[in-house]
Enzyme design. Structure first.
Site: not given
Ligand code: ATR
Length: 480
Positions: A233, A278, A282, A344, A346, A367
């Site tokens: 961090s 973090t 959260k 996700g 964020a 997704t």
């Molecule tokens: P955060 O809280 O940091 O937003 P998260 O909740 O784990 O983290 O969300 C990660 C985001 O990155 C999601 O939108 C994820 O897509 P999925 O919902 O389909 O999992 C996206 N993400 C992570 N790896 C990915 C990849 N290789 N290609 C496309 N999207 C990806």
């Protein structure tokens, strides 16, 4: 006191490390188990080669030592080294009365009685410390907390063992906060390294300059960040620099936490006035909060907890940190619609922030169901990330919220092939690297860019205000 551990093959190299770190340290520990055999025999000269007190230590392999050697030889080398002007000698607590001890006492060299445990915190640790210090020696325990509850146990050392001269160290990543807050454990000193090579180590420079760990006193307010992982961090640097600049007697520490409940116990115990939160806590913290702002309620996640009379209050400064750098463009009408990549945690805060200011949003995600959930809550559209190119030329703002492109996978772009017209504002919330692949391509097309570090700094500055009641000092570089 900050003590530099010297794990070097020669006395000359050890001396160089002392010189390099001299302004950050008060004493050093010469580890004979790292010295070459020939050098071990000359160790008695070392205290006269440096201008600070030296602890003499020959660690056994079972206690984390570096050299396999017979106990008889180890003791003989230690005995001989004691001819030198050492200030302290480390003797393990299970070594029965020995000639080393006699010689040290005769010469007025203080004895540090040490106990190591690389797996756990042993039962009865407080009575062990008490007995180890019985003969007027300094008790040293270097033990391994396996949870944040274990960390809490170590922090009780001061209250349980008032007046006992001791060194208490939590090893491993959970223990990092005990090394920084050593004074609040009643620990005489903390150990630092030249560089941070193993998990749980902290450099002397960081302890002295970034944390000012040796300036902590009983009135120092403790702030920090909880997360898992958390050691990467950037927040400690930002907040500690701010505290020092305005002469605020406070310290901000990274806390590796395994469950939020044990951290709230810590926060109550030390009467904390606030902390940052973090990933992945959260949402977990919400059930401990007596009061939350409208943003927290709407977004469903909280990154800042502050103490208000009788309860903890939750704030979301991520939301503000994100929106501040593009606020003028929203207010002027330059940004009317946006594409948000990712669905996700964020993304949730960002989509809400944009909708809160009337920006029309389409969420693109791998997704689809996750995009649909956020879209439904915030009255916006959603689509599969594969269709990204079809939005080319029709959006004012593109926000990238996924982990795609994050260090070390810096060559990835979640919307590879997207045609930027050059009129878009492109905002990637990743801050490591600063220039992601996506931003690089957008920049080439002439787009206006916004970086993750902007969001991080703005959310941190607002957090600083919530913690201290003061603006973040303008002249301070927050280190990002
Ligand atoms: P955060 O809280 O940091 O937003 P998260 O909740 O784990 O983290 O969300 C990660 C985001 O990155 C999601 O939108 C994820 O897509 P999925 O919902 O389909 O999992 C996206 N993400 C992570 N790896 C990915 C990849 N290789 N290609 C496309 N999207 C990806």
């Amino acid at each position: 006191m900050i003590c530099l551990t010297l794990a070097e093959p020669t006395l000359e190299r050890a001396k160089e490390k002392v010189q390099k770190n001299r302004e950050y340290i008060d004493l050093c520990e010469l580890r004979l188990d790292y010295l070459d055999e020939k050098e071990q025999k000359m160790a008695s000269h070392f205290p006269s080669m440096v201008d600070l007190p030296v602890i003499l230590t020959f660690r056994r392999v079972q206690d984390g030592g570096h050299t396999q050697i017979s106990e008889k030889s180890r003791r003989a080398i230690l005995f001989q080294a004691l001819d030198g002007d050492f200030s302290y000698v480390d003797i393990e607590e299970d070594v029965k009365k020995s000639e080393i001890e006699d010689k040290a006492r005769e010469k007025g060299i203080r004895i540090i009685r040490s106990l190591h445990d690389f797996e756990k915190i042993p039962d009865d640790i407080f009575s062990k410390i008490f007995h180890m210090a019985e003969k007027g020696d300094i008790a040293k325990v270097a033990v391994t907390p396996r949870s944040f509850l274990d960390v809490l146990t170590l922090f009780r050392a001061e209250e349980e063992l008032k007046g006992v001269e001791k060194i208490v160290i939590g090893m491993g990543e959970y223990g990092v906060c005990t090394r920084i807050l050593y004074k609040r454990l009643g620990s005489l000193l903390t150990f630092a390294s030249d560089e941070e090579v193993a998990p749980g180590q902290i450099s002397a420079h960081k302890l002295k300059v970034e944390y000012m760990a040796d300036q902590v006193n009983e009135r120092t307010a403790i702030y920090g960040i909880i997360g898992n992982p958390v050691m990467h961090s950037a927040s400690p640097l930002l907040h500690n620099r701010g505290f020092h600049a305005i002469n605020f007697n406070a310290i901000y520490v990274p806390f590796l936490v395994d469950n939020v409940r044990s951290f709230f116990m810590f926060a109550e115990y030390f009467k904390m006035r606030g902390f940052s939160v973090t990933v992945p806590f959260k949402v977990d913290v919400l059930s401990y909060l007596g009061n939350v702002t409208r943003e927290v309620k709407q977004i469903g996640s909280c990154n800042t907890v502050v103490r208000v009379p009788g309860m903890w209050k939750g704030i979301n400064t991520d939301y503000y940190g994100f929106i501040k750098p593009i606020m003028n463009d929203i207010e002027s009408g330059r940004i009317k619609n946006a594409l948000v990549i990712g669905a996700g945690g964020a993304s949730q805060a960002i989509v809400w922030a944009l909708r809160n200011y009337g920006v029309k949003v389409t969420i693109l995600n791998r997704t689809l169901s996750r995009a649909e959930n956020i879209a439904r809550l915030n009255l916006c559209d959603y689509d599969s990330i594969e269709n990204a190119s079809s939005y080319s030329g029709s959006v004012d703002l593109i926000v990238q919220t996924t982990s795609v492109g994050l260090y070390p996978d810096v060559n990835q772009n979640p919307i590879e092939g997207f045609k930027f017209t050059g009129s878009e504002i492109v905002y990637d919330i990743i801050y490591k690297p600063r220039m992601t692949k996506l931003l690089e391509e957008a920049g080439k097309a002439g787009c206006t860019l916004h970086f993750g570090s902007e969001m991080l700094i703005e959310q941190g500055k607002l957090q600083f205000e919530a913690f201290t009641g003061y603006h973040y000092p303008r002249w301070v570089d927050p280190g990002l």
